[in-house]
Design a protein around this motif. Sequence first.
Motif, mmCIF file in Angstrom:
data_model
loop_
_atom_site.group_PDB
_atom_site.id
_atom_site.type_symbol
_atom_site.label_atom_id
_atom_site.label_comp_id
_atom_site.label_asym_id
_atom_site.label_seq_id
_atom_site.Cartn_x
_atom_site.Cartn_y
_atom_site.Cartn_z
ATOM 1 N N TRP A 79 0.824 -1.218 0.000
ATOM 2 C CA TRP A 79 0.000 0.000 0.000
ATOM 3 C C TRP A 79 0.850 1.258 0.000
ATOM 4 O O TRP A 79 0.426 2.285 -0.528
ATOM 5 C CB TRP A 79 -0.989 0.004 1.154
ATOM 6 N N TYR A 80 2.065 1.175 0.562
ATOM 7 C CA TYR A 80 2.936 2.354 0.576
ATOM 8 C C TYR A 80 3.392 2.694 -0.850
ATOM 9 O O TYR A 80 3.361 3.867 -1.262
ATOM 10 C CB TYR A 80 4.141 2.104 1.475
ATOM 11 N N PHE A 81 3.778 1.684 -1.615
ATOM 12 C CA PHE A 81 4.176 1.934 -3.006
ATOM 13 C C PHE A 81 2.987 2.445 -3.819
ATOM 14 O O PHE A 81 3.152 3.289 -4.708
ATOM 15 C CB PHE A 81 4.751 0.656 -3.629
ATOM 16 N N ASN A 82 1.794 1.932 -3.518
ATOM 17 C CA ASN A 82 0.602 2.421 -4.215
ATOM 18 C C ASN A 82 0.405 3.914 -3.971
ATOM 19 O O ASN A 82 0.072 4.675 -4.892
ATOM 20 C CB ASN A 82 -0.642 1.657 -3.748
ATOM 21 N N LEU A 83 0.617 4.354 -2.718
ATOM 22 C CA LEU A 83 0.421 5.769 -2.389
ATOM 23 C C LEU A 83 1.506 6.650 -2.999
ATOM 24 O O LEU A 83 1.266 7.829 -3.280
ATOM 25 C CB LEU A 83 0.391 5.957 -0.870
ATOM 26 N N LEU A 84 2.697 6.109 -3.196
ATOM 27 C CA LEU A 84 3.731 6.880 -3.887
ATOM 28 C C LEU A 84 3.338 7.125 -5.337
ATOM 29 O O LEU A 84 3.637 8.188 -5.901
ATOM 30 C CB LEU A 84 5.067 6.138 -3.828
ATOM 31 N N ALA A 85 2.664 6.142 -5.945
ATOM 32 C CA ALA A 85 2.256 6.269 -7.349
ATOM 33 C C ALA A 85 1.002 7.128 -7.501
ATOM 34 O O ALA A 85 0.842 7.836 -8.495
ATOM 35 C CB ALA A 85 2.029 4.883 -7.952
ATOM 36 N N ASP A 86 0.101 7.067 -6.522
ATOM 37 C CA ASP A 86 -1.154 7.823 -6.561
ATOM 38 C C ASP A 86 -1.525 8.131 -5.115
ATOM 39 O O ASP A 86 -1.847 7.220 -4.343
ATOM 40 C CB ASP A 86 -2.257 7.002 -7.237
ATOM 41 N N SER A 87 -1.481 9.400 -4.745
ATOM 42 C CA SER A 87 -1.647 9.783 -3.342
ATOM 43 C C SER A 87 -3.090 9.732 -2.858
ATOM 44 O O SER A 87 -3.345 9.941 -1.672
ATOM 45 C CB SER A 87 -1.086 11.191 -3.112
ATOM 46 N N ARG A 88 -4.040 9.452 -3.740
ATOM 47 C CA ARG A 88 -5.435 9.393 -3.322
ATOM 48 C C ARG A 88 -5.707 8.092 -2.576
ATOM 49 O O ARG A 88 -5.298 7.017 -3.019
ATOM 50 C CB ARG A 88 -6.362 9.505 -4.526
ATOM 51 N N VAL A 89 -6.410 8.184 -1.455
ATOM 52 C CA VAL A 89 -6.675 7.007 -0.634
ATOM 53 C C VAL A 89 -8.038 7.156 0.017
ATOM 54 O O VAL A 89 -8.462 8.262 0.360
ATOM 55 C CB VAL A 89 -5.574 6.824 0.439
ATOM 56 N N THR A 90 -8.746 6.042 0.146
ATOM 57 C CA THR A 90 -9.996 6.001 0.892
ATOM 58 C C THR A 90 -9.718 5.368 2.239
ATOM 59 O O THR A 90 -9.111 4.299 2.324
ATOM 60 C CB THR A 90 -11.071 5.201 0.138
#
Length: 284
Positions: A79-90
């Motif tokens: 999930w950390y790498f996902n947030l680096l690629a796209d900072s949007r999170v629910t």
Amino acid sequence: MTEPEQRQGIQEFNRLIIEEFRANGGRVGGMFEGAPLVLLTTLGARSGERRTNPAAYARDGERLLVFASNAGGPVHPGWYFNLLADSRVTVEIGSEEGGVATFSARAEPLQGEERDHQYALQAARDPGFAAYQAGTDRTIPVVALHPLTLTDPARNRAIGEELVRVHAQLRAELAALRATPASAVSLDGGLLLHCLSFCESLSAHHTAEDGAFSAFDRQFPELAPVLERLRAEHRGVSAALTKLRDDPPATPDALRQELERLAKELEDHFTYEETHLLPALNGR
């Protein structure tokens, strides 16, 4: 145990935590009993699919801090790498009323002294985090989650454009399902498998929307009846999708009929949402 088996075991462990979290107002038992947890739904950096994972958090004013400890493992959690690629999170979090509140946020990894200070505070609150850091060569990231606001007109227009884009994609997927030839309609594959895949995409979209609605509540209070209806429709669609997954229709014809019913319901939902939310986002 092979690496694929380990991944599958972790996925099943997370799935059970997520189910317990949502069923018990953000509380879980076992090794995480009493621990402050949130659920983070991110966009997969490689897959492009939405992924939900539990994470430990701490409050820091208006923002939440989450810790990419991965239990002290040698690599950062996905999930950390996902947030680096796209900072949007629910974000899903236990509410004071005993339910689960959902909101959209923007992720910002902390740097330098600020990161070190916040991690030290977390380690003081929970010594397990000191052990996690001591057991790995990597610096465990600390990520700030800033709740979505709808005060920037340019950002609002971009949100509206994204809503239209996602609806168009879901409409296209649904049209393709409805166009499936009769020869491919079966209960052990074909149309049913594609329906279940579509259901996952739709559920992820509604989870993200439910998170954004909290920002609409604050910025556009006049939309309260609209948001109440949209949330109720989300719950109705979720129940229908769960039934389709757990108790699929007994015959191919019944499956086709259920798909047609769902298609009409979703088109009405999409149209109502666009009619009422886009003018607010576009400042009209």
